[in-house]
Design a protein around this motif. Structure first.
Motif, PDB file in Angstrom:
ATOM      1  N   UNK A  90      64.004  67.546  59.182  1.00 20.47           N
ATOM      2  CA  UNK A  90      64.033  67.540  60.645  1.00 20.47           C
ATOM      3  C   UNK A  90      63.232  66.348  61.141  1.00 20.47           C
ATOM      4  N   UNK A  91      63.669  65.792  62.270  1.00 13.01           N
ATOM      5  CA  UNK A  91      62.933  64.684  62.856  1.00 13.01           C
ATOM      6  C   UNK A  91      63.306  64.542  64.323  1.00 13.01           C
ATOM      7  N   UNK A  92      62.448  65.054  65.195  1.00 16.85           N
ATOM      8  CA  UNK A  92      62.699  64.929  66.635  1.00 16.85           C
ATOM      9  C   UNK A  92      62.736  63.472  67.081  1.00 16.85           C
ATOM     10  N   UNK A  93      61.831  62.589  66.586  1.00 15.55           N
ATOM     11  CA  UNK A  93      61.902  61.184  67.021  1.00 15.55           C
ATOM     12  C   UNK A  93      63.208  60.519  66.606  1.00 15.55           C
ATOM     13  N   UNK A  94      63.663  60.772  65.393  1.00 16.06           N
ATOM     14  CA  UNK A  94      64.909  60.168  64.922  1.00 16.06           C
ATOM     15  C   UNK A  94      66.091  60.698  65.720  1.00 16.06           C
ATOM     16  N   UNK A  95      66.163  62.002  65.915  1.00 19.26           N
ATOM     17  CA  UNK A  95      67.275  62.590  66.662  1.00 19.26           C
ATOM     18  C   UNK A  95      67.319  62.047  68.082  1.00 19.26           C
ATOM     19  N   UNK A  96      66.178  61.956  68.731  1.00 18.52           N
ATOM     20  CA  UNK A  96      66.130  61.433  70.106  1.00 18.52           C
ATOM     21  C   UNK A  96      66.578  59.981  70.164  1.00 18.52           C
ATOM     22  N   UNK A  97      66.082  59.170  69.244  1.00 17.26           N
ATOM     23  CA  UNK A  97      66.437  57.744  69.239  1.00 17.26           C
ATOM     24  C   UNK A  97      67.923  57.541  68.960  1.00 17.26           C
ATOM     25  N   UNK A  98      68.468  58.303  68.018  1.00 13.07           N
ATOM     26  CA  UNK A  98      69.889  58.172  67.689  1.00 13.07           C
ATOM     27  C   UNK A  98      70.775  58.660  68.833  1.00 13.07           C
ATOM     28  N   UNK A  99      70.388  59.752  69.475  1.00 11.35           N
ATOM     29  CA  UNK A  99      71.168  60.252  70.625  1.00 11.35           C
ATOM     30  C   UNK A  99      71.110  59.284  71.800  1.00 11.35           C
ATOM     31  N   UNK A 100      69.996  58.609  71.971  1.00 15.19           N
ATOM     32  CA  UNK A 100      69.876  57.641  73.066  1.00 15.19           C
ATOM     33  C   UNK A 100      70.773  56.423  72.828  1.00 15.19           C
ATOM     34  N   UNK A 101      70.949  56.019  71.586  1.00 18.05           N
ATOM     35  CA  UNK A 101      71.754  54.837  71.281  1.00 18.05           C
ATOM     36  C   UNK A 101      73.245  55.155  71.188  1.00 18.05           C
ATOM     37  N   UNK A 102      73.587  56.328  70.684  1.00 23.42           N
ATOM     38  CA  UNK A 102      74.988  56.671  70.408  1.00 23.42           C
ATOM     39  C   UNK A 102      75.409  57.895  71.222  1.00 23.42           C
ATOM     40  N   UNK A 103      76.207  57.702  72.259  1.00 17.36           N
ATOM     41  CA  UNK A 103      76.669  58.853  73.048  1.00 17.36           C
ATOM     42  C   UNK A 103      77.492  59.846  72.219  1.00 17.36           C
ATOM     43  N   UNK A 104      78.066  59.395  71.121  1.00 13.42           N
ATOM     44  CA  UNK A 104      78.853  60.276  70.253  1.00 13.42           C
ATOM     45  C   UNK A 104      78.017  61.453  69.737  1.00 13.42           C
ATOM     46  N   UNK A 105      76.699  61.265  69.643  1.00 13.36           N
ATOM     47  CA  UNK A 105      75.849  62.333  69.127  1.00 13.36           C
ATOM     48  C   UNK A 105      75.671  63.475  70.117  1.00 13.36           C
ATOM     49  N   UNK A 106      76.287  63.385  71.279  1.00 18.65           N
ATOM     50  CA  UNK A 106      76.299  64.531  72.178  1.00 18.65           C
ATOM     51  C   UNK A 106      77.307  65.562  71.662  1.00 18.65           C
ATOM     52  N   UNK A 107      78.304  65.107  70.865  1.00 13.99           N
ATOM     53  CA  UNK A 107      79.362  65.991  70.377  1.00 13.99           C
ATOM     54  C   UNK A 107      79.385  66.151  68.859  1.00 13.99           C
ATOM     55  N   UNK A 108      78.601  65.357  68.135  1.00 12.73           N
ATOM     56  CA  UNK A 108      78.567  65.418  66.676  1.00 12.73           C
ATOM     57  C   UNK A 108      77.232  66.012  66.249  1.00 12.73           C
ATOM     58  N   UNK A 109      77.290  66.954  65.331  1.00 13.83           N
ATOM     59  CA  UNK A 109      76.074  67.598  64.844  1.00 13.83           C
ATOM     60  C   UNK A 109      75.104  66.573  64.264  1.00 13.83           C
ATOM     61  N   UNK A 110      73.861  66.712  64.625  1.00 14.22           N
ATOM     62  CA  UNK A 110      72.808  65.811  64.139  1.00 14.22           C
ATOM     63  C   UNK A 110      71.666  66.679  63.620  1.00 14.22           C
ATOM     64  N   UNK A 111      71.922  67.313  62.468  1.00 11.59           N
ATOM     65  CA  UNK A 111      70.935  68.250  61.943  1.00 11.59           C
ATOM     66  C   UNK A 111      70.302  67.797  60.635  1.00 11.59           C
ATOM     67  N   UNK A 112      70.475  66.505  60.295  1.00  7.66           N
ATOM     68  CA  UNK A 112      69.772  65.924  59.169  1.00  7.66           C
ATOM     69  C   UNK A 112      70.467  66.113  57.851  1.00  7.66           C
ATOM     70  N   UNK A 113      69.867  65.610  56.812  1.00 11.52           N
ATOM     71  CA  UNK A 113      68.542  64.994  56.755  1.00 11.52           C
ATOM     72  C   UNK A 113      68.466  63.656  57.493  1.00 11.52           C
ATOM     73  N   UNK A 114      67.230  63.265  57.780  1.00  8.00           N
ATOM     74  CA  UNK A 114      66.942  62.042  58.523  1.00  8.00           C
ATOM     75  C   UNK A 114      66.230  61.026  57.638  1.00  8.00           C
ATOM     76  N   UNK A 115      66.589  59.775  57.814  1.00  6.20           N
ATOM     77  CA  UNK A 115      65.938  58.686  57.098  1.00  6.20           C
ATOM     78  C   UNK A 115      64.970  57.987  58.040  1.00  6.20           C
ATOM     79  N   UNK A 116      63.751  57.795  57.581  1.00  4.61           N
ATOM     80  CA  UNK A 116      62.746  56.990  58.291  1.00  4.61           C
ATOM     81  C   UNK A 116      62.450  55.801  57.379  1.00  4.61           C
TER      82      UNK A 116
END
Length: 127
Positions: A90-116
């Motif tokens: 899980x990564x709230x910073x990664x999810x927030x940053x990716x959703x801000x850049x890619x509007x597609x993530x409003x409709x595509x599951x973003x439940x990880x894993x996350x790469x930092x």
């Protein structure tokens, strides 16, 4: 770091297996200073046990490359980020940053894993 890197829609993520075999895949990403975020999202994949994740577990050193090609070679450029990758469930910073850049993530599951990726070196070239 070049603004070109952060603005690019896709990067190529290069990893190396424990046996030294290279592996490269296109990824979407977001940049926060010297940290790059990416994720294994809900888009269909042949396998859920991805080679990139196994490679990062064996060797956390990675590279990401963005570039622009043009028939007008005076417009060519590339930017590479080399760094150390950590994987998080899980990564709230990664999810927030990716959703801000890619509007597609409003409709595509973003439940990880996350790469930092902690960038240790930026390299770039332009014609």
């Amino acid at each position: 770091m070049s603004d070109r890197f952060a603005a690019a829609p896709v990067a190529r993520l290069a990893t190396v297996s424990a046996a030294g075999e290279p592996h490269i895949v296109p990824v979407v990403f977001a940049v926060d200073g010297d940290t790059i975020y990416s994720a294994v999202d809900g888009k269909p994949k042949r396998l859920r046990s991805l080679k990139r994740l196994a490679n990062i577990e064996a060797n956390p050193r990675v590279s990401l490359l963005v570039d622009s090609y043009s028939a007008d070679w005076s417009r060519l450029w590339w930017v590479r980020a080399d760094g150390i990758c950590s994987v998080f469930d899980r990564s709230a910073p990664a999810a927030s940053a990716l959703r801000a850049k890619y509007p597609q993530y409003q409709d595509v599951s973003l439940d990880g894993p996350f790469l930092h990726i902690a960038v240790t070196r930026w390299s770039e070239w332009a014609a």
